[in-house]
Design a protein around this motif. Sequence first.
Motif, mmCIF file in Angstrom:
data_model
loop_
_atom_site.group_PDB
_atom_site.id
_atom_site.type_symbol
_atom_site.label_atom_id
_atom_site.label_comp_id
_atom_site.label_asym_id
_atom_site.label_seq_id
_atom_site.Cartn_x
_atom_site.Cartn_y
_atom_site.Cartn_z
ATOM 1 N N VAL A 85 -2.007 -18.722 -17.136
ATOM 2 C CA VAL A 85 -0.988 -17.693 -16.870
ATOM 3 C C VAL A 85 -1.657 -16.457 -16.269
ATOM 4 N N PRO A 86 -1.270 -16.038 -15.058
ATOM 5 C CA PRO A 86 -1.872 -14.842 -14.456
ATOM 6 C C PRO A 86 -1.444 -13.579 -15.205
ATOM 7 N N THR A 87 -2.380 -12.636 -15.342
ATOM 8 C CA THR A 87 -2.056 -11.340 -15.932
ATOM 9 C C THR A 87 -2.199 -10.199 -14.925
ATOM 10 N N VAL A 88 -3.137 -10.337 -13.976
ATOM 11 C CA VAL A 88 -3.305 -9.334 -12.914
ATOM 12 C C VAL A 88 -3.552 -10.062 -11.596
ATOM 13 N N ILE A 89 -2.815 -9.664 -10.566
ATOM 14 C CA ILE A 89 -3.032 -10.192 -9.218
ATOM 15 C C ILE A 89 -3.271 -9.014 -8.289
ATOM 16 N N ALA A 90 -4.424 -8.986 -7.649
ATOM 17 C CA ALA A 90 -4.721 -7.986 -6.615
ATOM 18 C C ALA A 90 -4.677 -8.700 -5.273
ATOM 19 N N ASP A 91 -3.853 -8.203 -4.372
ATOM 20 C CA ASP A 91 -3.636 -8.862 -3.082
ATOM 21 C C ASP A 91 -4.013 -7.915 -1.949
ATOM 22 N N GLY A 92 -5.224 -8.067 -1.428
ATOM 23 C CA GLY A 92 -5.673 -7.266 -0.295
ATOM 24 C C GLY A 92 -5.635 -5.768 -0.553
ATOM 25 N N VAL A 93 -6.166 -5.350 -1.706
ATOM 26 C CA VAL A 93 -6.032 -3.954 -2.143
ATOM 27 C C VAL A 93 -7.036 -3.037 -1.433
ATOM 28 N N HIS A 94 -6.515 -1.957 -0.875
ATOM 29 C CA HIS A 94 -7.329 -0.875 -0.321
ATOM 30 C C HIS A 94 -7.000 0.406 -1.075
ATOM 31 N N VAL A 95 -8.021 1.153 -1.471
ATOM 32 C CA VAL A 95 -7.834 2.458 -2.109
ATOM 33 C C VAL A 95 -8.602 3.493 -1.297
ATOM 34 N N ILE A 96 -7.878 4.515 -0.852
ATOM 35 C CA ILE A 96 -8.466 5.592 -0.053
ATOM 36 C C ILE A 96 -8.077 6.914 -0.699
ATOM 37 N N ALA A 131 -6.912 1.777 -10.126
ATOM 38 C CA ALA A 131 -5.785 1.315 -9.317
ATOM 39 C C ALA A 131 -4.985 0.253 -10.066
ATOM 40 N N VAL A 132 -5.672 -0.674 -10.740
ATOM 41 C CA VAL A 132 -4.984 -1.699 -11.523
ATOM 42 C C VAL A 132 -4.168 -1.053 -12.645
ATOM 43 N N ALA A 133 -4.708 0.023 -13.237
ATOM 44 C CA ALA A 133 -4.007 0.718 -14.325
ATOM 45 C C ALA A 133 -2.879 1.606 -13.826
ATOM 46 N N GLY A 134 -2.754 1.744 -12.505
ATOM 47 C CA GLY A 134 -1.705 2.598 -11.949
ATOM 48 C C GLY A 134 -2.063 4.060 -11.912
ATOM 49 N N LEU A 135 -3.351 4.390 -12.085
ATOM 50 C CA LEU A 135 -3.784 5.786 -12.097
ATOM 51 C C LEU A 135 -4.176 6.280 -10.703
ATOM 52 N N LEU A 136 -4.381 5.361 -9.774
ATOM 53 C CA LEU A 136 -4.660 5.712 -8.388
ATOM 54 C C LEU A 136 -3.717 4.922 -7.489
ATOM 55 N N PRO A 137 -3.180 5.543 -6.429
ATOM 56 C CA PRO A 137 -2.290 4.806 -5.535
ATOM 57 C C PRO A 137 -3.063 3.836 -4.647
ATOM 58 N N VAL A 138 -2.401 2.773 -4.272
ATOM 59 C CA VAL A 138 -2.976 1.783 -3.362
ATOM 60 C C VAL A 138 -2.528 2.119 -1.943
ATOM 61 N N ALA A 139 -3.492 2.254 -1.035
ATOM 62 C CA ALA A 139 -3.162 2.587 0.352
ATOM 63 C C ALA A 139 -2.543 1.390 1.072
ATOM 64 N N ARG A 140 -3.126 0.211 0.840
ATOM 65 C CA ARG A 140 -2.590 -1.032 1.418
ATOM 66 C C ARG A 140 -2.802 -2.151 0.411
ATOM 67 N N GLY A 141 -1.990 -3.209 0.548
ATOM 68 C CA GLY A 141 -2.063 -4.305 -0.399
ATOM 69 C C GLY A 141 -1.182 -4.033 -1.612
ATOM 70 N N ARG A 142 -1.227 -4.943 -2.575
ATOM 71 C CA ARG A 142 -0.367 -4.803 -3.753
ATOM 72 C C ARG A 142 -1.103 -5.273 -5.002
ATOM 73 N N ILE A 143 -0.697 -4.715 -6.146
ATOM 74 C CA ILE A 143 -1.213 -5.126 -7.444
ATOM 75 C C ILE A 143 -0.036 -5.499 -8.334
ATOM 76 N N PHE A 144 -0.111 -6.671 -8.921
ATOM 77 C CA PHE A 144 0.902 -7.128 -9.867
ATOM 78 C C PHE A 144 0.229 -7.286 -11.224
ATOM 79 N N SER A 145 0.901 -6.852 -12.286
ATOM 80 C CA SER A 145 0.310 -6.977 -13.613
ATOM 81 C C SER A 145 1.358 -7.374 -14.636
ATOM 82 N N HIS A 146 0.881 -8.053 -15.683
ATOM 83 C CA HIS A 146 1.733 -8.456 -16.795
ATOM 84 C C HIS A 146 1.666 -7.360 -17.847
ATOM 85 N N GLY A 147 2.760 -6.649 -18.060
ATOM 86 C CA GLY A 147 2.747 -5.531 -18.988
ATOM 87 C C GLY A 147 2.041 -4.331 -18.368
ATOM 88 N N GLN A 148 1.663 -3.385 -19.212
ATOM 89 C CA GLN A 148 0.979 -2.179 -18.763
ATOM 90 C C GLN A 148 -0.500 -2.263 -19.096
#
Length: 267
Positions: free
Chosen positions: A7-18, A82-99
């Motif tokens: 079962v996936p809990t975190v998916i990072a898809d082409g994440v860029h942080v600037i 970025a995974v925790a939602g404390l920094l915005p993602v410039a490009r790509g997406r992050i999916f997580s199960h719960g917080q």
Amino acid sequence: MADDTRVPTVIADGVHVIYKVHGAGARKGGATSALSRIFSRRSGPGMSEVHAVKGVSFTAYEGEAIGLIGSNGSGKSTLLKAVAGLLPVARGRIFSHGQPSLLGVNAALMNDLTGERNVILGGLAMGMSRQRIHERYEGIVDFSGINEKGDFISLPMRTYSSGMGARLRFSIAAAKDHDVLMIDEALATGDAAFQRRSQARIEELRERAGTVFLVSHAVNTVRETCDRALWLDAGVLRMDGPADEVCAAYEQSTRSSPATPSSPAGV
């Protein structure tokens, strides 16, 4: 062959942080000018952009402990934020199960309050009830070990050493079961006994289908604690695989490459 039942809990898809940082010659300016830049999305004088994470993709699953390794400035802590939602993602997406819950050595607790008050406030901030905090209070204090040489839990946190503060932060966070717990260097601050307790707690979280991410400069800690590792190099995911293999490749790289200057702090 991959196990499709995981079962996936975190998916990072082409994440860029600037993000933007002040250059050496930046003028501080006033609050009005700072607010103006925020709302107009313009950089102020002396500002520069840091492309800290560059197209990182991975999937984390229930029950995994994943170590993040790499040199200073490689983007490890930035990726977790970025995974925790404390920094915005410039490009790509992050999916997580719960917080996801991020525990850092510098996680904010109140220095002027006692350790006891911080245990209560920290537990409430994680969504625990006062009754649950009361039930686990002694266990949190014992786990941290900060009372082994005196009644430090009754003193303001500003009187603690950095190691004591980090151990208390980990103990508060470890008192709750997390879907995704991210730990940034906390295990490096304790003695051998505390590290053993921490590793045992991480194993408990994994057994309850939690996912643990661990950022550490101590490659041996990742080997001992994690079954999988992500190696970041200048913001790029260089290797993702079994912890032993990734750690060995990273160590080989550091032996064969000259040291490079660090990037801005916190990257």
